[in-house]
Each structure stands twice: as C-alpha cells, then as structure tokens.
Design a protein around this motif. Sequence first.
Motif, mmCIF file in Angstrom:
data_model
loop_
_atom_site.group_PDB
_atom_site.id
_atom_site.type_symbol
_atom_site.label_atom_id
_atom_site.label_comp_id
_atom_site.label_asym_id
_atom_site.label_seq_id
_atom_site.Cartn_x
_atom_site.Cartn_y
_atom_site.Cartn_z
ATOM 1 N N UNK A 55 0.888 -1.080 -0.081
ATOM 2 C CA UNK A 55 -0.053 0.005 -0.165
ATOM 3 C C UNK A 55 0.942 1.355 0.108
ATOM 4 N N UNK A 56 1.951 1.350 0.795
ATOM 5 C CA UNK A 56 2.779 2.543 0.626
ATOM 6 C C UNK A 56 3.382 2.560 -0.703
ATOM 7 N N UNK A 57 3.742 1.476 -1.376
ATOM 8 C CA UNK A 57 4.356 1.711 -2.796
ATOM 9 C C UNK A 57 3.299 2.391 -3.702
ATOM 10 N N UNK A 58 2.120 1.910 -3.369
ATOM 11 C CA UNK A 58 1.048 2.355 -4.104
ATOM 12 C C UNK A 58 0.901 3.803 -4.134
ATOM 13 N N UNK A 59 0.801 4.250 -2.815
ATOM 14 C CA UNK A 59 0.670 5.663 -2.260
ATOM 15 C C UNK A 59 1.669 6.836 -2.967
ATOM 16 N N UNK A 60 2.810 6.103 -3.045
ATOM 17 C CA UNK A 60 4.085 6.903 -3.469
ATOM 18 C C UNK A 60 3.751 6.962 -5.037
ATOM 19 N N UNK A 61 3.357 6.114 -5.706
ATOM 20 C CA UNK A 61 2.988 5.989 -7.187
ATOM 21 C C UNK A 61 1.742 6.824 -7.601
ATOM 22 N N UNK A 62 0.902 7.296 -6.518
ATOM 23 C CA UNK A 62 -0.089 8.271 -6.519
ATOM 24 C C UNK A 62 -1.719 7.896 -6.690
ATOM 25 N N UNK A 63 -1.770 6.797 -5.546
ATOM 26 C CA UNK A 63 -2.751 6.408 -5.352
ATOM 27 C C UNK A 63 -3.288 6.632 -3.867
ATOM 28 N N UNK A 64 -4.649 6.933 -3.535
ATOM 29 C CA UNK A 64 -5.066 7.157 -2.414
ATOM 30 C C UNK A 64 -6.177 6.586 -2.234
ATOM 31 N N UNK A 65 -6.606 6.291 -0.688
ATOM 32 C CA UNK A 65 -7.853 5.606 -0.777
ATOM 33 C C UNK A 65 -8.509 6.158 0.617
ATOM 34 N N UNK A 66 -9.846 6.053 0.805
ATOM 35 C CA UNK A 66 -10.552 5.963 2.068
ATOM 36 C C UNK A 66 -11.856 4.705 1.947
ATOM 37 N N UNK A 67 -11.325 4.084 2.953
ATOM 38 C CA UNK A 67 -12.399 2.857 3.186
ATOM 39 C C UNK A 67 -13.568 3.439 4.182
ATOM 40 N N UNK A 68 -14.529 2.425 4.230
ATOM 41 C CA UNK A 68 -15.664 2.803 5.004
ATOM 42 C C UNK A 68 -15.529 3.261 6.113
#
Length: 244
Positions: free
Chosen positions: A72-85
């Motif tokens: 998840x940290x690598x994905x965040x650095x690539x430009x992905x962000x999330x908000x779960x329920x």
Amino acid sequence: MALLEARGLKKIFGKLTALNGAELIVQPNEFHGLIGPNGSGKSTMMKCIAGAEVPTEGKVTFGGQDITAATPAERARAGMSLKFQITSVLPALTLYDNVLLALQGQTALTKLMFSRTRGLLHDKVMAMLEQFRLVDRAGEHASALSHGQQQWLEIAMALAPEPKLLLLDEPTGGMSLEERRVTGELLAPIKSRCSLVIVEHDLDFIRDICDRLTVLDQGAVLNSGTIAEIQSCPKVQEVYLRRA
C-alpha cells in the motif's frame, strides 16, 4: 493509456471465491462507479487495487506499471490514495493537524526532523479545508464534527497529497440526504486533476457523479459501460437494480 487496469482478478479465501476473473479499467480524469449486490466482491476488488489484499490470480497495473504485488505504501507513492468505509480521522487532533499529517506523510523523515514543514505546508492545509467547507473549523478537534463532516475531512486528507487516483468505499454511508448532496458537489471539482473509483449503494448519488459504472455479481463483471448503458441492461436490472 488507461490509468488503472485490473484484469482477470481472482481472490480465494479458503472455500470462498470472492473474485472470479473480475476486471476494472479506469481512464485518466474519469469518475468510475463500482456497484453490485451485497457479497458481489466490490470491497475485495477495492482491497486488491489498494494493496490491502493480494489477488490469487490476475494483474493490476497503475500508470502502466505492474503493481500487483506492491505494498500500500508503494502504491501511495505512485499516486494512489484511498478512503475505506470506517472513518480514520484522529479525533483528538484539530482538523488542521489531521490534514497536515496527511501532507507530511509524503515527506521523508529526515526532512521532517530538520525542516519547518508546518509553515511550508500551511497554505496547502488551508486550501484543502476550504475546498471541503471546513476552513472555519480548522482549529477545532475532529471529534467535534458531525459524521458527514468527518467523512469530508477524511476525503480532504486523502486528496491532500495530490493523488492521481482516489479510491472511495461507501463515502456517504450514514449521511443525511443533504450531506450526500453536498458530498457530490465537493467531489465534482477534483475530476480535472484526479480519477475516482467509488463503491456506493446510493444509486442516485453514483449516477449523478460517475462517467462509467462497472457492475459486479458473484465476483465477476456483469457489465461495464456508461450510465445509460448500465441502466438499460436487462441483466443488471434483474440482478442488481431490482434488489436495491
């Protein structure tokens, strides 16, 4: 080139097949809704995209790069962000400090230790709070916000690092009708700089903001297309819309 491609995703938990060859393709600056009956695999799909789960089979690419096994940290650095329920704001901190921490999360520890990032990031923090109609409460603790306002704060935190893709899992859950309407208004301006994948049970809400929908049923894609195409699809009407 698509921003996000999830192809042939299969996820097996013991004897349960939560995803069975599911696919999702999201273009740059596109709002894409992910819908389906309870148990259709929506949350599992989101977790496989976000990195909270690794698919048993299949491939996820983001910006042309294979991120299937990325953290998840690598994905965040690539430009992905999330908000779960579940809201994950820090209730004992002010709204200002919640957004500041979200911004500082993108900064190397050495820079945090030896620079005055609070001052440097002040304008960005205030801009995010203003965008989500929370700037007048910047100094209040997050615990003082209503449920809907806490959701807006968390979306602001997710957008603060300026991601290329925002993942939202049922962001309007528990909101009043007015809060849902405002949430749609708050999300609309981000399309110019960020794609969105959203899981939502409120069909009126998702139809109003999304460009395309993908419908899951029993872990597989039932249909994917424009709002008009999905609304006119007999299979979707039978399997999903009539159950809603």
